[in-house]
Design a protein around this motif. Structure first.
Motif, PDB file in Angstrom:
ATOM      1  N   VAL A   1      46.503  24.017  35.685  1.00 19.27           N
ATOM      2  CA  VAL A   1      45.697  24.613  36.745  1.00 19.27           C
ATOM      3  C   VAL A   1      46.502  25.646  37.521  1.00 19.27           C
ATOM      4  O   VAL A   1      46.017  26.744  37.831  1.00 19.27           O
ATOM      5  N   LEU A   2      47.757  25.307  37.839  1.00 14.96           N
ATOM      6  CA  LEU A   2      48.603  26.246  38.570  1.00 14.96           C
ATOM      7  C   LEU A   2      48.872  27.498  37.746  1.00 14.96           C
ATOM      8  O   LEU A   2      48.880  28.616  38.275  1.00 14.96           O
ATOM      9  N   ARG A   3      49.087  27.306  36.451  1.00 10.59           N
ATOM     10  CA  ARG A   3      49.322  28.462  35.574  1.00 10.59           C
ATOM     11  C   ARG A   3      48.085  29.341  35.517  1.00 10.59           C
ATOM     12  O   ARG A   3      48.185  30.571  35.593  1.00 10.59           O
ATOM     13  N   ARG A   4      46.928  28.716  35.426  1.00 10.19           N
ATOM     14  CA  ARG A   4      45.688  29.485  35.371  1.00 10.19           C
ATOM     15  C   ARG A   4      45.476  30.247  36.676  1.00 10.19           C
ATOM     16  O   ARG A   4      45.062  31.407  36.678  1.00 10.19           O
ATOM     17  N   SER A   5      45.791  29.613  37.785  1.00  4.66           N
ATOM     18  CA  SER A   5      45.653  30.277  39.077  1.00  4.66           C
ATOM     19  C   SER A   5      46.589  31.474  39.175  1.00  4.66           C
ATOM     20  O   SER A   5      46.211  32.537  39.677  1.00  4.66           O
ATOM     21  N   TYR A   6      47.812  31.293  38.673  1.00  5.79           N
ATOM     22  CA  TYR A   6      48.772  32.400  38.689  1.00  5.79           C
ATOM     23  C   TYR A   6      48.255  33.557  37.833  1.00  5.79           C
ATOM     24  O   TYR A   6      48.353  34.732  38.221  1.00  5.79           O
ATOM     25  N   GLU A   7      47.728  33.236  36.666  1.00  2.05           N
ATOM     26  CA  GLU A   7      47.211  34.283  35.789  1.00  2.05           C
ATOM     27  C   GLU A   7      46.108  35.078  36.470  1.00  2.05           C
ATOM     28  O   GLU A   7      46.061  36.301  36.402  1.00  2.05           O
ATOM     29  N   LEU A   8      45.202  34.370  37.153  1.00  3.13           N
ATOM     30  CA  LEU A   8      44.089  35.047  37.799  1.00  3.13           C
ATOM     31  C   LEU A   8      44.572  35.987  38.895  1.00  3.13           C
ATOM     32  O   LEU A   8      43.959  37.016  39.169  1.00  3.13           O
ATOM     33  N   ASP A   9      45.680  35.629  39.530  1.00  2.00           N
ATOM     34  CA  ASP A   9      46.150  36.408  40.670  1.00  2.00           C
ATOM     35  C   ASP A   9      47.191  37.455  40.313  1.00  2.00           C
ATOM     36  O   ASP A   9      47.341  38.443  41.038  1.00  2.00           O
ATOM     37  N   HIS A  10      47.912  37.293  39.198  1.00  2.00           N
ATOM     38  CA  HIS A  10      49.054  38.146  38.941  1.00  2.00           C
ATOM     39  C   HIS A  10      49.071  38.808  37.560  1.00  2.00           C
ATOM     40  O   HIS A  10      49.399  39.993  37.456  1.00  2.00           O
ATOM     41  N   GLU A  11      48.778  38.062  36.517  1.00  2.00           N
ATOM     42  CA  GLU A  11      48.971  38.588  35.174  1.00  2.00           C
ATOM     43  C   GLU A  11      48.035  39.758  34.873  1.00  2.00           C
ATOM     44  O   GLU A  11      46.913  39.828  35.359  1.00  2.00           O
ATOM     45  N   ARG A  12      48.542  40.681  34.068  1.00  2.00           N
ATOM     46  CA  ARG A  12      47.742  41.789  33.570  1.00  2.00           C
ATOM     47  C   ARG A  12      47.663  41.667  32.052  1.00  2.00           C
ATOM     48  O   ARG A  12      48.620  41.241  31.394  1.00  2.00           O
ATOM     49  N   TYR A  13      46.528  42.044  31.507  1.00  2.00           N
ATOM     50  CA  TYR A  13      46.321  41.979  30.063  1.00  2.00           C
ATOM     51  C   TYR A  13      45.742  43.296  29.573  1.00  2.00           C
ATOM     52  O   TYR A  13      45.099  44.037  30.331  1.00  2.00           O
ATOM     53  N   ALA A  14      45.956  43.554  28.299  1.00  7.05           N
ATOM     54  CA  ALA A  14      45.402  44.764  27.686  1.00  7.05           C
ATOM     55  C   ALA A  14      44.810  44.417  26.334  1.00  7.05           C
ATOM     56  O   ALA A  14      45.380  43.634  25.573  1.00  7.05           O
ATOM     57  N   VAL A  15      43.667  45.005  26.068  1.00  6.56           N
ATOM     58  CA  VAL A  15      43.086  44.972  24.730  1.00  6.56           C
ATOM     59  C   VAL A  15      43.380  46.310  24.085  1.00  6.56           C
ATOM     60  O   VAL A  15      43.124  47.368  24.674  1.00  6.56           O
ATOM     61  N   GLY A  16      43.945  46.277  22.902  1.00 15.39           N
ATOM     62  CA  GLY A  16      44.181  47.493  22.136  1.00 15.39           C
ATOM     63  C   GLY A  16      43.239  47.549  20.954  1.00 15.39           C
ATOM     64  O   GLY A  16      43.059  46.538  20.260  1.00 15.39           O
ATOM     65  N   VAL A  17      42.626  48.702  20.735  1.00 17.04           N
ATOM     66  CA  VAL A  17      41.668  48.853  19.650  1.00 17.04           C
ATOM     67  C   VAL A  17      42.036  50.075  18.822  1.00 17.04           C
ATOM     68  O   VAL A  17      42.228  51.166  19.357  1.00 17.04           O
ATOM     69  N   GLU A  18      42.167  49.857  17.532  1.00 21.28           N
ATOM     70  CA  GLU A  18      42.328  50.973  16.602  1.00 21.28           C
ATOM     71  C   GLU A  18      40.955  51.327  16.044  1.00 21.28           C
ATOM     72  O   GLU A  18      40.300  50.504  15.405  1.00 21.28           O
ATOM     73  N   LEU A  19      40.540  52.562  16.292  1.00 14.44           N
ATOM     74  CA  LEU A  19      39.261  53.058  15.792  1.00 14.44           C
ATOM     75  C   LEU A  19      39.511  53.938  14.581  1.00 14.44           C
ATOM     76  O   LEU A  19      40.099  55.009  14.685  1.00 14.44           O
ATOM     77  N   GLN A  20      39.099  53.432  13.424  1.00 13.77           N
ATOM     78  CA  GLN A  20      39.171  54.191  12.180  1.00 13.77           C
ATOM     79  C   GLN A  20      37.755  54.329  11.627  1.00 13.77           C
ATOM     80  O   GLN A  20      36.841  53.611  12.060  1.00 13.77           O
ATOM     81  N   PRO A  21      37.533  55.248  10.697  1.00 17.92           N
ATOM     82  CA  PRO A  21      36.173  55.413  10.171  1.00 17.92           C
ATOM     83  C   PRO A  21      35.570  54.091   9.697  1.00 17.92           C
ATOM     84  O   PRO A  21      36.105  53.444   8.809  1.00 17.92           O
ATOM     85  N   TYR A  22      34.510  53.684  10.365  1.00 14.31           N
ATOM     86  CA  TYR A  22      33.702  52.532   9.987  1.00 14.31           C
ATOM     87  C   TYR A  22      34.426  51.194  10.109  1.00 14.31           C
ATOM     88  O   TYR A  22      34.028  50.216   9.497  1.00 14.31           O
ATOM     89  N   LYS A  23      35.475  51.144  10.926  1.00 11.04           N
ATOM     90  CA  LYS A  23      36.116  49.846  11.157  1.00 11.04           C
ATOM     91  C   LYS A  23      36.898  49.863  12.467  1.00 11.04           C
ATOM     92  O   LYS A  23      37.406  50.899  12.910  1.00 11.04           O
ATOM     93  N   LEU A  24      36.988  48.687  13.072  1.00  6.72           N
ATOM     94  CA  LEU A  24      37.744  48.486  14.302  1.00  6.72           C
ATOM     95  C   LEU A  24      38.736  47.346  14.097  1.00  6.72           C
ATOM     96  O   LEU A  24      38.423  46.354  13.440  1.00  6.72           O
ATOM     97  N   THR A  25      39.915  47.490  14.676  1.00 12.64           N
ATOM     98  CA  THR A  25      40.888  46.407  14.732  1.00 12.64           C
ATOM     99  C   THR A  25      41.304  46.255  16.186  1.00 12.64           C
ATOM    100  O   THR A  25      41.642  47.248  16.844  1.00 12.64           O
ATOM    101  N   GLY A  26      41.247  45.040  16.712  1.00 13.62           N
ATOM    102  CA  GLY A  26      41.570  44.821  18.109  1.00 13.62           C
ATOM    103  C   GLY A  26      42.572  43.704  18.303  1.00 13.62           C
ATOM    104  O   GLY A  26      42.637  42.755  17.518  1.00 13.62           O
ATOM    105  N   VAL A  27      43.379  43.832  19.369  1.00 13.64           N
ATOM    106  CA  VAL A  27      44.311  42.780  19.774  1.00 13.64           C
ATOM    107  C   VAL A  27      44.247  42.657  21.284  1.00 13.64           C
ATOM    108  O   VAL A  27      43.850  43.592  21.985  1.00 13.64           O
TER     109      VAL A  27
END
Length: 348
Positions: free
Chosen positions: A9-35
């Motif tokens: 619970v404490l870790r989740r609370s910390y994440e909500l208040d502090h952590e930053r996240y990024a989704v990366g998407v590679e856009l190629q013809p007719y396909k997507l790859t995401g992380v």
């Protein structure tokens, strides 16, 4: 509540208040790859999707769905979008300051059994449209620059402060890191003119690197040299590697492609003095040995880059790596972390 649950619970609370996240998407013809990655740059989840069309608004919708699913599955539906950013990389020129795709088009010589319908994006505000749909910060970058960002933190950047990345796909792109700083200016590496009386490139100029190199150009050149109908790069490689009487003519096309890259690398060396240049390309172009005439011809010619540059600049190591869409998406996520949240990862 036991200690384990309290810590969760404490870790989740910390994440909500502090952590930053990024989704990366590679856009190629007719396909997507995401992380999705955390502020430490580590990939936490990944996914792939196929696209049925390449119309701009439909692609934005699919990118948003992919990014949203990754966030919901890994971080939870309630995770605030203000703590998430999305980076998208595309195989064409972009304006990263405005998130605009300047030009994205499928090639005129796109050899496939089922040729896809034509598409062309011109000045499309991909970043703004995606931000509006998702409600989070976005970044848009060229694919070669995304691979460069990946290499800076997780590849050759761990040992080299100044290096280049060359990306061979349908066309050819490049990115540079100089003294630990990624160069943000667009690098139209594929349109360096390296042949005085060369083929006409798709761009209209003559003698560009992309007139000889890239999936489309290599297929076209082998076809011109042999008169054979070829269904893409794999067929061109198979012809060069086989016992056909015209295998030598096909291999000559791969040799000239390698020389084109070598001359481009020489320009990077003369201009920036990198200690390493990473070349990403299809695996069949990079694995030499007995029976691999196409790869042998390409690699041997490419590694002769010292013959085309100032002798002081010749101390450079060429590193070859097969294309990997996850690395491209990962690089897009790292760029988004930096541009949206000013999270700068140190090479590790």
């Amino acid at each position: 509540m036991n200690d384990v649950k309290v810590r969760q619970v404490l870790r989740r609370s910390y994440e909500l208040d502090h952590e930053r996240y990024a989704v990366g998407v590679e856009l190629q013809p007719y396909k997507l790859t995401g992380v999705v990655v955390g502020s430490d740059g580590v990939v936490m989840a990944r996914a792939r999707r196929h696209l049925t069309v390449m119309e701009e608004k439909e692609v934005v919708k699919r990118v948003a769905e992919l990014a949203g699913d990754l966030v919901d599955d890994r971080l939870g539906c309630a995770f605030p979008r203000s703590r998430v950013c999305v980076g998208v990389q595309v195989g064409g020129p972009v304006d990263p300051d405005t998130g605009t795709v300047l030009h994205l088009v499928n090639g005129p010589d796109d050899h496939r059994h089922e040729k896809p319908p034509p598409y062309e994006w011109v000045g499309y505000p991909l970043g703004a449209e995606l931000a509006s749909m998702m409600g989070c910060a976005t970044a848009v970058e060229n694919d070669a620059h995304a691979f460069t960002a990946y290499e800076q933190s997780l590849g050759v950047g761990r040992t080299s402060a100044t290096f280049g990345v060359v990306l061979v796909r349908d066309g050819v792109g490049a990115g540079m890191v100089v003294r630990g700083e990624r160069i943000f200016a667009p690098m139209e590496f594929g349109h360096l003119q390296v042949w005085q009386r060369g083929r006409i490139c798709d761009c209209g100029m003559r003698g560009c690197i992309e007139s000889q190199v890239g999936n489309r150009a290599l297929t076209a050149v082998v076809k011109e040299r042999t008169g054979r109908e070829l269904d893409g790069l794999e067929a061109a490689i198979a012809l060069a590697d086989g016992n056909d009487p015209q295998a030598g003519d096909a291999a000559a096309a791969f040799r000239k492609a390698g020389t084109s890259i070598a001359r481009g690398i020489a320009t990077l060396l003369t201009t920036f003095g990198p200690t390493h240049v990473v070349v990403y390309a299809a695996k069949d172009l990079l694995v030499g040995g007995p029976g691999h005439r196409a790869a042998n011809s390409f690699l041997q010619a490419m590694r002769k880059f010292p013959a085309h540059t100032f002798h002081i600049s010749r101390d450079c190591q060429i590193v070859t790596k097969p294309l990997d869409a996850v690395r491209g998406a990962h690089g897009a996520a790292l760029i988004a972390l930096q541009s949206c949240f000013d999270v700068r990862l140190q090479p590790r």
